[in-house]
Design a protein around this motif. Structure first.
Motif, mmCIF file in Angstrom:
data_model
loop_
_atom_site.group_PDB
_atom_site.id
_atom_site.type_symbol
_atom_site.label_atom_id
_atom_site.label_comp_id
_atom_site.label_asym_id
_atom_site.label_seq_id
_atom_site.Cartn_x
_atom_site.Cartn_y
_atom_site.Cartn_z
ATOM 1 N N THR A 1 0.812 -1.228 0.000
ATOM 2 C CA THR A 1 0.000 0.000 0.000
ATOM 3 C C THR A 1 0.842 1.273 0.000
ATOM 4 O O THR A 1 0.311 2.373 0.164
ATOM 5 N N GLN A 2 2.140 1.128 -0.211
ATOM 6 C CA GLN A 2 3.018 2.304 -0.160
ATOM 7 C C GLN A 2 2.617 3.334 -1.222
ATOM 8 O O GLN A 2 2.353 3.015 -2.371
ATOM 9 N N GLY A 3 2.572 4.599 -0.813
ATOM 10 C CA GLY A 3 2.309 5.682 -1.745
ATOM 11 C C GLY A 3 0.854 5.858 -2.125
ATOM 12 O O GLY A 3 0.551 6.635 -3.034
ATOM 13 N N MET A 4 -0.056 5.179 -1.447
ATOM 14 C CA MET A 4 -1.474 5.248 -1.804
ATOM 15 C C MET A 4 -2.235 6.217 -0.914
ATOM 16 O O MET A 4 -1.901 6.416 0.250
ATOM 17 N N GLY A 5 -3.297 6.786 -1.473
ATOM 18 C CA GLY A 5 -4.249 7.544 -0.681
ATOM 19 C C GLY A 5 -5.156 6.611 0.090
ATOM 20 O O GLY A 5 -5.152 5.387 -0.130
ATOM 21 N N HIS A 6 -5.959 7.164 0.988
ATOM 22 C CA HIS A 6 -6.775 6.341 1.887
ATOM 23 C C HIS A 6 -7.715 5.405 1.126
ATOM 24 O O HIS A 6 -7.876 4.245 1.486
ATOM 25 N N GLU A 7 -8.324 5.910 0.070
ATOM 26 C CA GLU A 7 -9.288 5.091 -0.661
ATOM 27 C C GLU A 7 -8.610 3.878 -1.288
ATOM 28 O O GLU A 7 -9.114 2.754 -1.199
ATOM 29 N N ASP A 8 -7.431 4.094 -1.901
ATOM 30 C CA ASP A 8 -6.703 2.987 -2.508
ATOM 31 C C ASP A 8 -6.176 2.026 -1.449
ATOM 32 O O ASP A 8 -6.163 0.806 -1.651
ATOM 33 N N VAL A 9 -5.713 2.563 -0.316
ATOM 34 C CA VAL A 9 -5.234 1.706 0.780
ATOM 35 C C VAL A 9 -6.348 0.767 1.226
ATOM 36 O O VAL A 9 -6.142 -0.440 1.376
ATOM 37 N N ASP A 10 -7.531 1.314 1.427
ATOM 38 C CA ASP A 10 -8.656 0.495 1.876
ATOM 39 C C ASP A 10 -9.000 -0.571 0.827
ATOM 40 O O ASP A 10 -9.268 -1.726 1.163
ATOM 41 N N ARG A 11 -8.977 -0.181 -0.456
ATOM 42 C CA ARG A 11 -9.318 -1.128 -1.523
ATOM 43 C C ARG A 11 -8.293 -2.255 -1.591
ATOM 44 O O ARG A 11 -8.664 -3.443 -1.678
ATOM 45 N N VAL A 12 -7.011 -1.918 -1.550
ATOM 46 C CA VAL A 12 -5.973 -2.939 -1.668
ATOM 47 C C VAL A 12 -5.923 -3.815 -0.417
ATOM 48 O O VAL A 12 -5.667 -5.022 -0.501
ATOM 49 N N THR A 13 -6.209 -3.226 0.735
ATOM 50 C CA THR A 13 -6.275 -4.027 1.964
ATOM 51 C C THR A 13 -7.366 -5.081 1.856
ATOM 52 O O THR A 13 -7.155 -6.258 2.176
ATOM 53 N N ARG A 14 -8.542 -4.664 1.409
ATOM 54 C CA ARG A 14 -9.633 -5.630 1.217
ATOM 55 C C ARG A 14 -9.252 -6.683 0.184
ATOM 56 O O ARG A 14 -9.572 -7.871 0.338
ATOM 57 N N LEU A 15 -8.548 -6.252 -0.842
ATOM 58 C CA LEU A 15 -8.139 -7.164 -1.897
ATOM 59 C C LEU A 15 -7.185 -8.231 -1.368
ATOM 60 O O LEU A 15 -7.325 -9.416 -1.669
ATOM 61 N N ILE A 16 -6.202 -7.813 -0.574
ATOM 62 C CA ILE A 16 -5.244 -8.775 -0.014
ATOM 63 C C ILE A 16 -5.975 -9.798 0.853
ATOM 64 O O ILE A 16 -5.714 -11.007 0.771
ATOM 65 N N LYS A 17 -6.902 -9.322 1.667
ATOM 66 C CA LYS A 17 -7.680 -10.240 2.504
ATOM 67 C C LYS A 17 -8.486 -11.195 1.630
ATOM 68 O O LYS A 17 -8.567 -12.396 1.906
ATOM 69 N N GLN A 18 -9.045 -10.657 0.558
ATOM 70 C CA GLN A 18 -9.876 -11.446 -0.350
ATOM 71 C C GLN A 18 -9.075 -12.553 -1.028
ATOM 72 O O GLN A 18 -9.510 -13.712 -1.081
ATOM 73 N N VAL A 19 -7.887 -12.217 -1.543
ATOM 74 C CA VAL A 19 -7.103 -13.215 -2.290
ATOM 75 C C VAL A 19 -6.336 -14.153 -1.359
ATOM 76 O O VAL A 19 -5.752 -15.137 -1.817
ATOM 77 N N SER A 20 -6.352 -13.866 -0.052
ATOM 78 C CA SER A 20 -5.609 -14.722 0.882
ATOM 79 C C SER A 20 -6.323 -16.046 1.148
ATOM 80 O O SER A 20 -5.714 -16.976 1.702
#
Length: 260
Positions: free
Chosen positions: A179-198
């Motif tokens: 999530t480096q260099g991301m704004g809050h919206e992208d951080v939240d999206r990628v965080t959910r994505l990592i959880k999803q693909v895990s």
């Protein structure tokens, strides 16, 4: 000489010294299969060096690395990747002037041993489209399949990198500051994505954002000055006085929001 059945990756006394400076100091690490395991620590703690040792971009000065119970300490990077340890940047450099779908097809082509045959016709690669679209759906990019990658927002490009990593069918995904260099919206999206693909996969990630770590990590290892300072779930780690001291004397509340 196997490791515990549920441990997919283990290091024993893993160390790396550069001209007398010890960057990684006798690290014992156990990654449980099916977990999201976060590696955190202040700047200069040795996190990236540790990642480079695990993927064999660096050779350890001492210690051992085991994957699925077999020692891989002296294996080369390509051998590590073939065993299923995939670090995102190894195979996920996206091609900006290709479509999102084409990027995933290239990763799938590599998995079939044909990745460098770029002369192959479009028609000959269409059999990869179904799987490519499945992967894009998994990272919420199916609607972007025909878009040029250069036009994707930064967070979506990181999602595409995860899709190309998944195309290699990793047993263990290593994500370096996703999530480096991301704004809050992208951080939240990628965080959910990592959880999803895990789901059904194992992930080891270096991440500076404590909010991300607290929300998705099953287990956390804290490095400081190259050595393991603490390990456990987020509650245990965030309440550890040595961890707070390592983050320059922060209180627990400040630790929860720190971007070290």
């Amino acid at each position: 000489m196997g490791t515990e059945p549920d441990i997919i990756l283990e290091t024993r006394q893993l160390s790396k010294t550069f001209l007398g400076f010890t960057a990684v100091d006798s690290v014992d690490l156990k990654i449980q299969r099916g977990h999201i395991h976060a590696l955190i620590g202040p700047n200069g703690a040795g996190k990236t060096t540790c990642f480079n040792l695990l993927t064999k971009f660096l050779e350890p000065s001492q210690g051992q690395i085991f994957f699925d119970g077999r020692e891989i300490t002296r294996d080369k990077p390509a051998e590590i990747a073939r065993k299923g340890i995939i670090r995102s940047f190894q195979i996920s450099a996206v091609f900006p002037q290709l479509t999102v779908l084409d990027n995933v097809r290239i990763a799938l082509q590599r998995a079939t041993g044909l990745s460098f045959h770029f002369w192959r016709s479009e028609a000959s690669l269409r059999h990869l489209d179904g799987r490519a679209m499945e992967l894009l759906a998994e990272v919420d990019l199916a609607d972007f399949a025909s878009q040029m990658t250069v036009n994707l927002p930064y967070g979506r490009k990181r999602a595409l990198e995860i899709a190309t990593t998944l195309a290699m069918e990793p047993s263990l995904m290593l994500l370096d500051e996703p999530t480096q260099g991301m704004g809050h919206e992208d951080v939240d999206r990628v965080t959910r994505l990592i959880k999803q693909v895990s789901a059904g996969r194992t992930i080891l990630m270096v991440e500076h954002n404590m909010k991300v770590v607290s929300s998705i990590a099953d287990r956390i290892t804290v490095l400081a000055r190259g050595a393991v300072l603490a390990e456990g779930d987020y509650a245990a780690v965030s309440n550890n006085p040595a961890v707070m001291e390592a983050y320059m004397g922060t209180t627990q509340g400040e630790l929860e929001g720190i971007h070290a």
